[in-house]
Motif scaffolding. Structure first.
Motif, PDB file in Angstrom:
ATOM      1  N   GLY A 234       0.850  -1.182   0.000  1.00  0.00           N
ATOM      2  CA  GLY A 234       0.000   0.000   0.000  1.00  0.00           C
ATOM      3  C   GLY A 234       0.887   1.233   0.000  1.00  0.00           C
ATOM      4  O   GLY A 234       2.124   1.131   0.101  1.00  0.00           O
ATOM      5  N   GLY A 235       0.258   2.391  -0.108  1.00  0.00           N
ATOM      6  CA  GLY A 235       1.018   3.632  -0.197  1.00  0.00           C
ATOM      7  C   GLY A 235       1.850   3.906   1.041  1.00  0.00           C
ATOM      8  O   GLY A 235       2.990   4.385   0.955  1.00  0.00           O
ATOM      9  N   ALA A 236       1.311   3.576   2.221  1.00  0.00           N
ATOM     10  CA  ALA A 236       2.057   3.832   3.451  1.00  0.00           C
ATOM     11  C   ALA A 236       3.311   2.952   3.491  1.00  0.00           C
ATOM     12  O   ALA A 236       4.406   3.435   3.804  1.00  0.00           O
ATOM     13  N   SER A 237       3.155   1.678   3.138  1.00  0.00           N
ATOM     14  CA  SER A 237       4.328   0.785   3.134  1.00  0.00           C
ATOM     15  C   SER A 237       5.357   1.251   2.116  1.00  0.00           C
ATOM     16  O   SER A 237       6.565   1.158   2.360  1.00  0.00           O
TER      17      SER A 237
ATOM     18  N   ALA B 198       8.880  12.211  -5.071  1.00  0.00           N
ATOM     19  CA  ALA B 198       7.484  12.601  -5.289  1.00  0.00           C
ATOM     20  C   ALA B 198       6.571  11.465  -4.852  1.00  0.00           C
ATOM     21  O   ALA B 198       6.805  10.311  -5.215  1.00  0.00           O
ATOM     22  N   ASP B 199       5.582  11.779  -4.049  1.00  0.00           N
ATOM     23  CA  ASP B 199       4.555  10.811  -3.694  1.00  0.00           C
ATOM     24  C   ASP B 199       3.316  11.189  -4.511  1.00  0.00           C
ATOM     25  O   ASP B 199       2.574  12.086  -4.144  1.00  0.00           O
ATOM     26  N   VAL B 200       3.150  10.493  -5.648  1.00  0.00           N
ATOM     27  CA  VAL B 200       2.080  10.875  -6.568  1.00  0.00           C
ATOM     28  C   VAL B 200       0.850   9.970  -6.436  1.00  0.00           C
ATOM     29  O   VAL B 200       0.114   9.766  -7.406  1.00  0.00           O
TER      30      VAL B 200
ATOM     31  N   HIS C 208      -4.222   2.266  -6.748  1.00  0.00           N
ATOM     32  CA  HIS C 208      -5.694   2.131  -6.740  1.00  0.00           C
ATOM     33  C   HIS C 208      -6.453   3.449  -6.834  1.00  0.00           C
ATOM     34  O   HIS C 208      -7.667   3.467  -6.738  1.00  0.00           O
ATOM     35  N   LYS C 209      -5.751   4.556  -6.942  1.00  0.00           N
ATOM     36  CA  LYS C 209      -6.478   5.831  -6.970  1.00  0.00           C
ATOM     37  C   LYS C 209      -6.729   6.207  -8.442  1.00  0.00           C
ATOM     38  O   LYS C 209      -7.379   5.441  -9.137  1.00  0.00           O
ATOM     39  N   THR C 210      -6.191   7.336  -8.922  1.00  0.00           N
ATOM     40  CA  THR C 210      -6.482   7.665 -10.324  1.00  0.00           C
ATOM     41  C   THR C 210      -5.879   6.649 -11.300  1.00  0.00           C
ATOM     42  O   THR C 210      -6.320   6.563 -12.435  1.00  0.00           O
TER      43      THR C 210
END
Ligand SMILES: *Cc1c(COP(=O)(O)O)cnc(C)c1O
Length: 435
Positions: free
Chosen positions: A98-101, A202-204, A232-234
């Motif tokens: 996931g993004g946090a990991s 960059a965290d996109v 999983h977002k845009t």
């Protein structure tokens, strides 16, 4: 949303079957306005549901700790090569869950505990994983902050960023946001990073799909070296994330020095064995499928439509007298000061719009006078509705209904709106496939 059949689940566990059916109905009939959510294709869901979930694949393609990898190695290589192609990266690690990991693994690839990261103020749109005091990251690293010069224009204060960078000498300068609606001057950030000898990261997570579709600038075109993103977002893939790097060469040393050249090895070792165990191969396969979709020309059309729809919604709100943080939008999301403009709190607005069949979230705004639990703002966006096929006309209609619900503050009126929203949603079912 395409209905999938779950005959075995229905037979074996009716409790869970009923709940999953309920959620699927909710997604079909309501309107999803949370800017970090989207609908994946049935192909992505099929990959997620495959037998790959049974397989252990610790390590990387060609270097695994378990046998039986003749298919998983190829699957992961497809995901890696497609990810590199989408973003013009030199290296991709597609294993973060996931993004946090992904962010934790990227920080540890480059930093030692106690090192400094310069990131966006959380109240100005930065993400929890950018050093919120409630996270472990904040205990391990020192976070210092830049912000917007003026919330009404949204312009980032690049002079302040440079001053802080010169004073604090961060090892990473972090660009990337979850609650920011304007374009980012990646070149300015990377120039400051270069001046102080920091890595530009960059965290996109939010705008990866816009970058993939050419509707937002790619940080790698402006000197950034690390990019993390959710899938999983845009980007419209399965729940998950990845870490990309650029200007780097893969040199598989045993004990790599912390140099830019070694970033690929540092990142790979940080993800596994540094932070995670076995990769989720079903998720990686689904990422590969979604990346193929993102490489299809149709994805460009999608990404540009996401932005066009957001701009129309922003105009309706502004014409209706609502103050927008950043003064409008260049991307997929809108942050509205509903308390300042309409006297309704973010929490009350969220509940009322929920009654009207629209899901979004309350959100703190810069210099918020209210508490985070019931802040002044709401945040909403267009990725999911655009996947449903909504264009400017429908986006305008939705924004007009939202404003009416917020201005009337009446449950009966909200319930009436729900009927209209359901009609709109049902007239635009999520396509089963996108290419
Ligand atoms: C969503 C998001 C994340 C976290 O992703 P999870 O998959 O929820 O862990 C990290 N950074 C940014 C900027 C995000 O928007």
């Amino acid at each position: 949303m395409a209905a999938m059949e779950y005959p075995h689940l229905q037979n074996e566990d009716t409790d869970l079957y009923d709940l999953i059916e309920g959620e699927e109905k909710r997604q079909r009939e309501g309107l999803e306005l949370i800017p970090s959510e989207n609908y994946v294709s049935v192909a992505v869901r099929e990959a997620m549901a495959s037998a790959l979930t049974n397989k252990y694949s610790e390590g990387y393609p060609g270097k695994r700790y378990y046998g039986g990898q003749e298919f998983t190695d190829q699957i992961e290589l497809f995901a890696i090569e497609r990810a590199k192609k989408i973003f013009g990266a030199d290296h991709a690690n597609v294993q973060p869950l996931g993004g946090a990991s992904a962010n934790i693994a990227a920080y540890f690839a480059w930093l030692e505990p106690g090192d400094t990261i310069l990131g966006m103020d959380l109240a100005h749109g930065g993400h929890l994983t950018h050093g919120s005091p409630v996270t472990y990251m904040a205990k391990l690293f020192k976070f210092v902050r830049y912000g917007m010069k003026d919330p009404d224009t949204g312009e980032i204060d690049y002079d302040e960023m440079r001053e802080i960078a010169l004073k604090e000498r961060p090892k990473i300068i972090l660009g990337g946001f979850s609650g920011y609606s304007r374009s980012i001057d990646w070149a300015k950030i990377s120039a400051i990073a270069q001046e102080v000898g920091a890595v530009a990261m960059a965290d996109v997570a939010h705008i990866a799909g816009l970058i993939a579709g050419g509707a937002a600038e790619n940080p790698f075109d402006h000197g950034f070296q690390i990019m993390t993103t959710t899938t999983h977002k845009t980007l419209r893939g399965p729940r998950g994330a990845m870490i990309l790097s650029k200007g780097t060469v893969s040199t598989p040393l045993r004990a790599p020095e912390k140099t830019i050249d070694n970033l690929p090895t540092l990142i790979d070792r940080s993800v596994f064995p540094g932070f995670q165990g076995g990769p989720h191969m079903h998720q990686i396969a689904a990422k590969a499928v979604a990346f193929k979709e993102a490489l299809d020309p149709s994805f460009k059309t999608y990404a540009h439509q996401v932005v066009a729809n957001a701009k129309v919604m922003a105009e309706v709100f502004q014409e209706g007298g609502v103050r927008l943080i950043g003064g409008g939008t260049d991307n997929h999301l809108i942050l509205a000061d509903v308390f300042g403009s309409l006297g309704i709190s973010g929490g009350e607005a969220e509940t009322l719009l929920d009654t009207a069949g629209m899901t979004l979230n309350k959100n703190s705004i810069a210099n918020d006078t209210r508490k985070p639990f019931d802040p002044s703002g709401i945040r909403f966006g267009t990725p999911a509705m655009t996947t449903r096929g909504f264009k400017e006309a429908e986006a305008k209609e939705v924004a007009t209904i939202m404003l009416d619900v917020l201005k009337n503050r009446d449950e009966a009126n909200a319930l009436k709106a729900k009927g209209k929203i359901k009609e709109l949603a049902e007239a635009h079912p999520v396509p089963e496939s996108f290419i």
